[in-house]
Design an enzyme around this catalytic site. Structure first.
Site, PDB file in Angstrom:
ATOM      1  N   TRP A 185      38.963 -28.819 -52.004  1.00 42.48           N
ATOM      2  CA  TRP A 185      37.846 -28.287 -52.969  1.00 42.48           C
ATOM      3  C   TRP A 185      37.203 -29.505 -53.658  1.00 42.48           C
ATOM      4  O   TRP A 185      37.961 -29.742 -54.461  1.00 42.48           O
ATOM      5  CB  TRP A 185      38.284 -26.902 -53.820  1.00 42.48           C
ATOM      6  CG  TRP A 185      37.128 -26.561 -54.613  1.00 42.48           C
ATOM      7  CD1 TRP A 185      35.864 -26.033 -54.186  1.00 42.48           C
ATOM      8  CD2 TRP A 185      36.828 -26.907 -56.071  1.00 42.48           C
ATOM      9  NE1 TRP A 185      34.998 -25.702 -55.100  1.00 42.48           N
ATOM     10  CE2 TRP A 185      35.422 -26.240 -56.340  1.00 42.48           C
ATOM     11  CE3 TRP A 185      37.629 -27.581 -56.907  1.00 42.48           C
ATOM     12  CZ2 TRP A 185      34.906 -26.326 -57.434  1.00 42.48           C
ATOM     13  CZ3 TRP A 185      37.075 -27.470 -58.170  1.00 42.48           C
ATOM     14  CH2 TRP A 185      35.500 -26.924 -58.580  1.00 42.48           C
ATOM     15  N   GLU A 226      37.570 -25.509 -48.772  1.00 44.81           N
ATOM     16  CA  GLU A 226      37.360 -24.291 -49.626  1.00 44.81           C
ATOM     17  C   GLU A 226      35.573 -24.260 -49.963  1.00 44.81           C
ATOM     18  O   GLU A 226      35.293 -25.182 -50.728  1.00 44.81           O
ATOM     19  CB  GLU A 226      38.180 -24.241 -51.138  1.00 44.81           C
ATOM     20  CG  GLU A 226      38.026 -22.949 -51.665  1.00 44.81           C
ATOM     21  CD  GLU A 226      38.947 -22.875 -52.820  1.00 44.81           C
ATOM     22  OE1 GLU A 226      39.785 -23.884 -53.152  1.00 44.81           O
ATOM     23  OE2 GLU A 226      38.697 -21.829 -53.600  1.00 44.81           O
ATOM     24  N   LYS A 228      32.053 -22.657 -51.894  1.00 49.29           N
ATOM     25  CA  LYS A 228      31.722 -22.139 -52.930  1.00 49.29           C
ATOM     26  C   LYS A 228      30.098 -21.864 -53.013  1.00 49.29           C
ATOM     27  O   LYS A 228      29.327 -22.632 -52.450  1.00 49.29           O
ATOM     28  CB  LYS A 228      32.173 -23.004 -54.157  1.00 49.29           C
ATOM     29  CG  LYS A 228      32.506 -22.445 -55.545  1.00 49.29           C
ATOM     30  CD  LYS A 228      33.107 -23.040 -56.556  1.00 49.29           C
ATOM     31  CE  LYS A 228      33.132 -22.385 -57.953  1.00 49.29           C
ATOM     32  NZ  LYS A 228      33.990 -22.822 -58.784  1.00 49.29           N
ATOM     33  N   ASP A 260      37.556 -18.225 -50.982  1.00 51.11           N
ATOM     34  CA  ASP A 260      38.139 -17.677 -52.322  1.00 51.11           C
ATOM     35  C   ASP A 260      37.476 -16.611 -52.711  1.00 51.11           C
ATOM     36  O   ASP A 260      36.202 -16.558 -52.630  1.00 51.11           O
ATOM     37  CB  ASP A 260      37.997 -18.873 -53.445  1.00 51.11           C
ATOM     38  CG  ASP A 260      38.289 -18.523 -54.756  1.00 51.11           C
ATOM     39  OD1 ASP A 260      38.111 -17.420 -55.145  1.00 51.11           O
ATOM     40  OD2 ASP A 260      39.217 -19.450 -55.192  1.00 51.11           O
ATOM     41  N   HIS A 263      34.229 -16.825 -54.780  1.00 57.16           N
ATOM     42  CA  HIS A 263      33.292 -17.845 -54.160  1.00 57.16           C
ATOM     43  C   HIS A 263      31.962 -17.209 -53.710  1.00 57.16           C
ATOM     44  O   HIS A 263      31.261 -17.830 -52.983  1.00 57.16           O
ATOM     45  CB  HIS A 263      33.993 -18.954 -53.849  1.00 57.16           C
ATOM     46  CG  HIS A 263      34.756 -19.859 -54.638  1.00 57.16           C
ATOM     47  ND1 HIS A 263      35.297 -20.957 -54.166  1.00 57.16           N
ATOM     48  CD2 HIS A 263      35.251 -19.575 -55.799  1.00 57.16           C
ATOM     49  CE1 HIS A 263      36.115 -21.491 -55.187  1.00 57.16           C
ATOM     50  NE2 HIS A 263      36.118 -20.590 -56.184  1.00 57.16           N
ATOM     51  N   HIS A 287      42.197 -18.081 -50.808  1.00 57.85           N
ATOM     52  CA  HIS A 287      42.479 -17.949 -52.224  1.00 57.85           C
ATOM     53  C   HIS A 287      42.084 -16.564 -52.863  1.00 57.85           C
ATOM     54  O   HIS A 287      41.331 -16.189 -53.052  1.00 57.85           O
ATOM     55  CB  HIS A 287      41.620 -19.016 -53.151  1.00 57.85           C
ATOM     56  CG  HIS A 287      42.383 -20.327 -53.105  1.00 57.85           C
ATOM     57  ND1 HIS A 287      41.780 -21.496 -53.869  1.00 57.85           N
ATOM     58  CD2 HIS A 287      43.592 -20.596 -52.340  1.00 57.85           C
ATOM     59  CE1 HIS A 287      42.632 -22.509 -53.637  1.00 57.85           C
ATOM     60  NE2 HIS A 287      43.707 -21.973 -52.900  1.00 57.85           N
ATOM     61  N   ASP A 295      33.076 -16.240 -60.960  1.00 53.18           N
ATOM     62  CA  ASP A 295      34.100 -16.898 -60.544  1.00 53.18           C
ATOM     63  C   ASP A 295      35.266 -16.934 -61.740  1.00 53.18           C
ATOM     64  O   ASP A 295      35.679 -18.215 -61.978  1.00 53.18           O
ATOM     65  CB  ASP A 295      33.940 -18.238 -59.867  1.00 53.18           C
ATOM     66  CG  ASP A 295      35.076 -18.952 -59.276  1.00 53.18           C
ATOM     67  OD1 ASP A 295      36.033 -17.934 -58.936  1.00 53.18           O
ATOM     68  OD2 ASP A 295      35.048 -20.052 -59.146  1.00 53.18           O
ATOM     69  N   ASP A 297      38.127 -15.948 -62.254  1.00 51.64           N
ATOM     70  CA  ASP A 297      39.853 -16.466 -61.874  1.00 51.64           C
ATOM     71  C   ASP A 297      40.640 -15.645 -62.639  1.00 51.64           C
ATOM     72  O   ASP A 297      41.666 -16.319 -63.236  1.00 51.64           O
ATOM     73  CB  ASP A 297      40.250 -17.751 -62.225  1.00 51.64           C
ATOM     74  CG  ASP A 297      39.304 -18.589 -60.740  1.00 51.64           C
ATOM     75  OD1 ASP A 297      39.873 -18.584 -59.848  1.00 51.64           O
ATOM     76  OD2 ASP A 297      38.396 -19.429 -60.982  1.00 51.64           O
ATOM     77  N   ASP A 327      44.758 -17.944 -56.662  1.00 46.35           N
ATOM     78  CA  ASP A 327      44.282 -19.009 -57.253  1.00 46.35           C
ATOM     79  C   ASP A 327      43.396 -18.037 -58.412  1.00 46.35           C
ATOM     80  O   ASP A 327      42.472 -17.076 -58.340  1.00 46.35           O
ATOM     81  CB  ASP A 327      43.031 -19.480 -56.458  1.00 46.35           C
ATOM     82  CG  ASP A 327      42.386 -20.418 -57.409  1.00 46.35           C
ATOM     83  OD1 ASP A 327      42.560 -20.747 -58.449  1.00 46.35           O
ATOM     84  OD2 ASP A 327      41.340 -20.943 -56.752  1.00 46.35           O
TER      85      ASP A 327
HETATM   86  C1  RNT Z   1      37.678 -23.819 -57.917  1.00 43.83           C
HETATM   87  C2  RNT Z   1      38.438 -23.653 -56.425  1.00 43.83           C
HETATM   88  C3  RNT Z   1      39.574 -24.114 -56.487  1.00 43.83           C
HETATM   89  C4  RNT Z   1      40.588 -24.380 -57.653  1.00 43.83           C
HETATM   90  C5  RNT Z   1      41.854 -25.106 -57.517  1.00 43.83           C
HETATM   91  C6  RNT Z   1      42.341 -25.386 -58.889  1.00 43.83           C
HETATM   92  O1  RNT Z   1      36.594 -23.140 -57.949  1.00 43.83           O
HETATM   93  O2  RNT Z   1      38.684 -22.076 -56.656  1.00 43.83           O
HETATM   94  O3  RNT Z   1      40.588 -23.531 -55.645  1.00 43.83           O
HETATM   95  O4  RNT Z   1      40.672 -23.355 -58.439  1.00 43.83           O
HETATM   96  O5  RNT Z   1      41.652 -26.176 -56.880  1.00 43.83           O
HETATM   97 ZN    ZN Z   2      40.311 -21.426 -55.109  1.00 41.00          ZN
END
Ligand code: RNT
Ligand code: ZN
Length: 404
Positions: A185, A226, A228, A260, A263, A287, A295, A297, A327
């Site tokens: 990513w 990955e 986004k 993810d 994202h 993720h 986003d 998390d 994640d």
């Molecule tokens: C960031 C991505 C990625 C990170 C990790 C830490 O937006 O989601 O996966 O969270 O690499």
């Molecule tokens: Zn991620």
């Protein structure tokens, strides 16, 4: 017979009425590892520098005490958290979690010898490993670009990092005897209205081609990319978009896509996308996360989206093709327990999805009886999933409750 056994017998009977064999489901759970990310434990700080600043448009908010101060504390907390998650697991490491023995080892210098601790840690627990290059929190990513940078020297630096990370992924796979997925990513993007959206993508394509030049043993490792939609400071343009990586993976077959849950547009569902990749025989990395308005998390919970993701994997018969990783990073609650809560939630959602009477639901749909399909979907919400979960915990020597 203890309470857990008694309850389980009752549950077994209830699920049997819907044609579901709970014993079989508990066995099948063992074939589906959840990959627990290493970075909730310390707000993604890593071991390069315990005062490192997190950059790249991602953020761990909150200042709960107890953040590990050294590697010993870190591994202690991670080990304790993993003990609270039942069943088969993998651990997802990140490149900044290297053991540099106090020396400065830059990202373009990392080698397998800096990651032997992770192999030992995983092996002791019978777990596999995944890996992530760290293309952020570094002076060479400060202007917001890495693999798609207009500066050839910056690109070369990060290409070298990517190449080395792939080799570490192969080493992880070989040493643990479990396929290692190296997930790339990058934070690259612009904050404001972007005129040339094409050149960075052309450069990213070339950089990825260079990273993937070396053929590694597919039996031990593979790569995922990955995508986004936006990040903090890259609100208007992200080089590595969903379409970009989907096309890159389809065209080159060098990597699989990683989606993810945080994202995409807020109402867009990762679950809804899965079948479109499975239809083309592709594998996916996920993720699983919990975006709250952005986003953010947040720690994964058994919410609608997490359920939808797990249901979709089960219903597509894709338990072997979709690799499930986590994640999230929340510094406002106790970090180790946060890891455990999120890991258990992902497992709970997976178990619930696997316990659903897929056959009955599909029959109703195939027969065109959508009334029965809806009635069934509502009815099965009340089945005693919790009693099967408790048995799952018990069989895996894991506490049923982690509320302290
Ligand atoms: C960031 C991505 C990625 C990170 C990790 C830490 O937006 O989601 O996966 O969270 O690499
Ligand atoms: Zn991620």
């Amino acid at each position: 017979m203890g309470k857990i056994e008694r309850n389980y017998e009752t549950a077994k009977e209830c699920f049997e009425e819907y044609g579901v064999d709970t014993d079989l489901v508990l066995e099948q759970m063992e074939d589906v590892p959840i990959s627990v990310h290493c970075w909730q434990i310390d707000d993604l700080t890593g071991f390069e520098d315990f005062h490192a600043r997190l950059t790249g448009g991602i953020a761990a908010t909150g200042n709960m005490g107890g953040k590990p101060k050294d590697q010993t504390e870190y591994f202690g907390q991670l080990g304790a958290a993993l003990k609270l998650i039942p069943g088969k697991l993998k651990i997802a490491a990140h490149a900044v979690y290297l053991d540099n023995k106090g020396k400065k080892i830059d990202r373009d210098q990392i080698e397998t010898q800096h990651f032997t601790k992770w192999v030992d840690f995983a092996r002791e627990r019978g777990m596999g490993l995944d890996f992530n290059p760290t293309y952020f929190s570094h002076e060479k990513s400060e202007d917001g670009f890495t693999l798609s940078s207009a500066d050839p020297a910056v690109r070369e630096f990060w290409i070298e990092h990517g190449r080395r990370c792939r080799r570490i992924g192969e080493y992880f796979g070989r040493e643990t005897g479990t396929l290692c997925i190296t997930n790339h990513w990058i934070p690259d993007g612009y904050k404001d209205i972007t005129i040339d959206k094409l050149s960075p993508r052309q450069r990213l394509k070339e950089s990825l081609d260079a990273i993937f030049e070396e053929a590694l043993d597919r039996g031990h490792c593979m790569d995922s990319l990955e995508s986004k939609l936006f990040g903090l400071g890259s609100e208007s343009y992200v080089t590595g978009s969903h379409e970009f990586y989907t096309n890159y993976c389809t065209e080159t077959k060098k990597a699989i896509l990683c989606m993810d849950a945080g994202h995409f547009h807020p109402t867009e569902s990762v679950a809804a996308k899965i079948s479109s990749y499975i239809a083309f025989g592709q594998e996916l990395m996920l993720h699983v996360s919990r975006p709250v308005r952005w986003d953010s998390d947040h720690v994964v919970i058994v919410d609608e989206e997490t359920m939808a993701i797990m249901e979709e994997i089960v219903r597509c018969g894709a338990l072997k093709r979709v690799h499930i990783g986590l994640d999230f990073f929340d510094a406002s609650i106790r970090r180790g327990e946060a890891t455990a809560i999120g890991g258990r939630a992902a497992k709970t959602a997976l178990l619930k999805a696997m316990l659903q009477p897929a056959e009955l639901l599909r029959q109703a749909e195939d027969a065109g009886d959508y009334t029965r399909r809806l009635a069934l979907l509502e009815e099965i919400k009340l089945l005693p999933y919790g009693f099967v979960w408790e048995m799952y915990c018990e069989r895996n020597n894991c506490p049923v409750s982690i509320c302290t």
